[in-house]
Design an enzyme around this catalytic site. Sequence first.
Site, mmCIF file in Angstrom:
data_model
loop_
_atom_site.group_PDB
_atom_site.id
_atom_site.type_symbol
_atom_site.label_atom_id
_atom_site.label_comp_id
_atom_site.label_asym_id
_atom_site.label_seq_id
_atom_site.Cartn_x
_atom_site.Cartn_y
_atom_site.Cartn_z
ATOM 1 N N HIS A 36 2.175 9.652 2.919
ATOM 2 C CA HIS A 36 3.532 10.099 2.622
ATOM 3 C C HIS A 36 3.537 10.875 1.303
ATOM 4 C CE1 HIS A 36 5.084 6.815 -0.325
ATOM 5 N NE2 HIS A 36 3.776 6.937 -0.445
ATOM 6 N N CYS A 82 3.164 10.866 -7.132
ATOM 7 C CA CYS A 82 3.542 10.583 -5.731
ATOM 8 C C CYS A 82 4.312 11.737 -5.109
ATOM 9 C CB CYS A 82 4.350 9.292 -5.671
ATOM 10 S SG CYS A 82 3.392 7.881 -6.256
ATOM 11 N N HIS A 123 -0.273 11.467 -0.079
ATOM 12 C CA HIS A 123 -1.322 10.456 -0.335
ATOM 13 C C HIS A 123 -1.141 9.323 0.676
ATOM 14 C CE1 HIS A 123 2.240 9.212 -2.573
ATOM 15 N NE2 HIS A 123 1.848 7.983 -2.332
ATOM 16 N N HIS A 164 -1.676 5.143 2.122
ATOM 17 C CA HIS A 164 -1.651 3.717 1.820
ATOM 18 C C HIS A 164 -2.129 2.933 3.025
ATOM 19 C CE1 HIS A 164 0.603 4.175 -1.891
ATOM 20 N NE2 HIS A 164 1.487 4.924 -1.275
ATOM 21 N N ASP A 170 1.502 3.793 12.495
ATOM 22 C CA ASP A 170 0.070 3.723 12.180
ATOM 23 C C ASP A 170 -0.606 5.092 12.325
ATOM 24 O OD1 ASP A 170 -2.943 2.388 13.535
ATOM 25 O OD2 ASP A 170 -2.318 2.395 11.423
ATOM 26 N N HIS A 171 -1.348 5.471 11.274
ATOM 27 C CA HIS A 171 -2.054 6.764 11.222
ATOM 28 C C HIS A 171 -1.102 7.935 11.406
ATOM 29 C CE1 HIS A 171 -5.561 4.174 11.314
ATOM 30 N NE2 HIS A 171 -6.303 5.215 10.991
ATOM 31 N N GLU A 203 2.993 -2.087 -0.286
ATOM 32 C CA GLU A 203 2.521 -0.692 -0.304
ATOM 33 C C GLU A 203 1.149 -0.633 -0.963
ATOM 34 O OE1 GLU A 203 3.993 2.150 -3.264
ATOM 35 O OE2 GLU A 203 4.733 3.300 -1.546
HETATM 36 C C1 LIG Z 1 2.372 4.116 -5.832
HETATM 37 C C2 LIG Z 1 2.762 5.016 -4.733
HETATM 38 O O1 LIG Z 1 1.913 5.632 -4.066
HETATM 39 C C3 LIG Z 1 4.148 5.179 -4.372
HETATM 40 O O2 LIG Z 1 4.436 5.937 -3.451
HETATM 41 C C4 LIG Z 1 5.178 4.373 -5.076
HETATM 42 C C5 LIG Z 1 5.671 4.955 -6.371
HETATM 43 N N1 LIG Z 1 6.805 4.218 -6.865
HETATM 44 C C6 LIG Z 1 7.649 3.569 -5.998
HETATM 45 N N2 LIG Z 1 8.753 2.956 -6.490
HETATM 46 C C7 LIG Z 1 9.605 2.347 -5.632
HETATM 47 N N3 LIG Z 1 10.703 1.726 -6.101
HETATM 48 N N4 LIG Z 1 9.374 2.326 -4.286
HETATM 49 C C8 LIG Z 1 8.284 2.917 -3.739
HETATM 50 O O3 LIG Z 1 8.082 2.906 -2.514
HETATM 51 C C9 LIG Z 1 7.368 3.555 -4.635
HETATM 52 N N5 LIG Z 1 6.247 4.128 -4.142
HETATM 53 O O1 LIG Z 2 1.718 2.361 -8.228
HETATM 54 P P1 LIG Z 2 0.413 3.096 -8.485
HETATM 55 O O2 LIG Z 2 0.375 4.474 -7.921
HETATM 56 O O3 LIG Z 2 0.062 3.059 -9.934
HETATM 57 O O4 LIG Z 2 -0.705 2.359 -7.680
HETATM 58 P P2 LIG Z 2 -1.103 0.847 -7.894
HETATM 59 O O5 LIG Z 2 -1.775 0.333 -6.666
HETATM 60 O O6 LIG Z 2 0.123 0.094 -8.295
HETATM 61 O O7 LIG Z 2 -2.201 0.883 -8.999
HETATM 62 P P3 LIG Z 2 -1.975 0.926 -10.555
HETATM 63 O O8 LIG Z 2 -0.581 0.426 -10.844
HETATM 64 O O9 LIG Z 2 -3.041 0.051 -11.102
HETATM 65 O O10 LIG Z 2 -2.110 2.371 -10.903
HETATM 66 ZN ZN LIG Z 3 2.795 6.193 -2.071
#
Ligand SMILES: CC(=O)C(=O)[C@H]1CNc2nc(N)[nH]c(=O)c2N1
Ligand SMILES: O=P(O)(O)OP(=O)(O)OP(=O)(O)O
Ligand SMILES: [Zn+2]
Length: 149
Positions: free
Chosen positions: A28, A47, A53, A55, A93-94, A138
Site C-alpha cells: 500500500h 509511507c 511498500h 507488509h 492477500d497479495h 501491520e
Molecule cells: C509503518 C507503515 O508502513 C505504515 O504504513 C504506517 C505509518 N503510520 C500509521 N499510523 C496509523 N495511525 N495507522 C497506520 O496504518 C499507519 N501505517
Molecule cells: O512504523 P515503521 O515504519 O517505523 O515500521 P516499524 O515496524 O514500526 O519499525 P520501526 O518503528 O522500528 O521503524
Molecule cells: Zn505501511
Amino acid sequence: MEKSLRCVSSKAERFCYITRVQSFSACHRLHSKSLSDEENRRIFGKCNNPNGHGHNYKVEVTVQGKIDQNTGMVMNLTDLQQYIEEAIMKPLDHRNLDLDVPYFANTVSTTENLAVYIWDNMVKLLPPNMLYEIKVHETDKNIVVYRGE
Ligand SMILES: CC(=O)C(=O)[C@H]1CNc2nc(N)[nH]c(=O)c2N1
Ligand SMILES: O=P(O)(O)OP(=O)(O)OP(=O)(O)O
Ligand SMILES: [Zn+2]
C-alpha cells in the site's frame, strides 16, 4: 415407544471469546486525495513514497457466544477459517490495497481503515452479534483493534 435423548444440563451455558489468526501479504501507499502532495509527504513520510511498500499483516478475528452444550463449541473454528478465507484472503492477500481493492480507492489504506473493512466483510458472513473484535498487526509494533463502534 421410541426414546428421545435430550441433553439437559443444569449448568448455565458459559460465554466464551474464540479467536482465529490469519496472516496475509499486501502492499500500500498512505496517500489522501483530499490533501496536497506536499501535505501527504509531510504527514505520511516514507509511507507516502509513490511506489508503495509491503507488509505481512496478521489479523486476529474474535467471535463471541455461548458454548453449545451439544458440540462444546462457540463456533467451529474450521467454519471461521472459511469465513476468513472469503472476507480477508480472497480480497486482500497479495494485493495492492490501493489499486486492487475498490474500498481503498478513496479511503486511505491505514490499518484503522483496514480493520473496519475486514469487520464489515466478516460481519456479513457471521451470525448476528457474534463478531467481537478485529485486531490487525501491520508490523510487530503497529497494532489496531476495532470492535464495530
Ligand atoms: C509503518 C507503515 O508502513 C505504515 O504504513 C504506517 C505509518 N503510520 C500509521 N499510523 C496509523 N495511525 N495507522 C497506520 O496504518 C499507519 N501505517
Ligand atoms: O512504523 P515503521 O515504519 O517505523 O515500521 P516499524 O515496524 O514500526 O519499525 P520501526 O518503528 O522500528 O521503524
Ligand atoms: Zn505501511
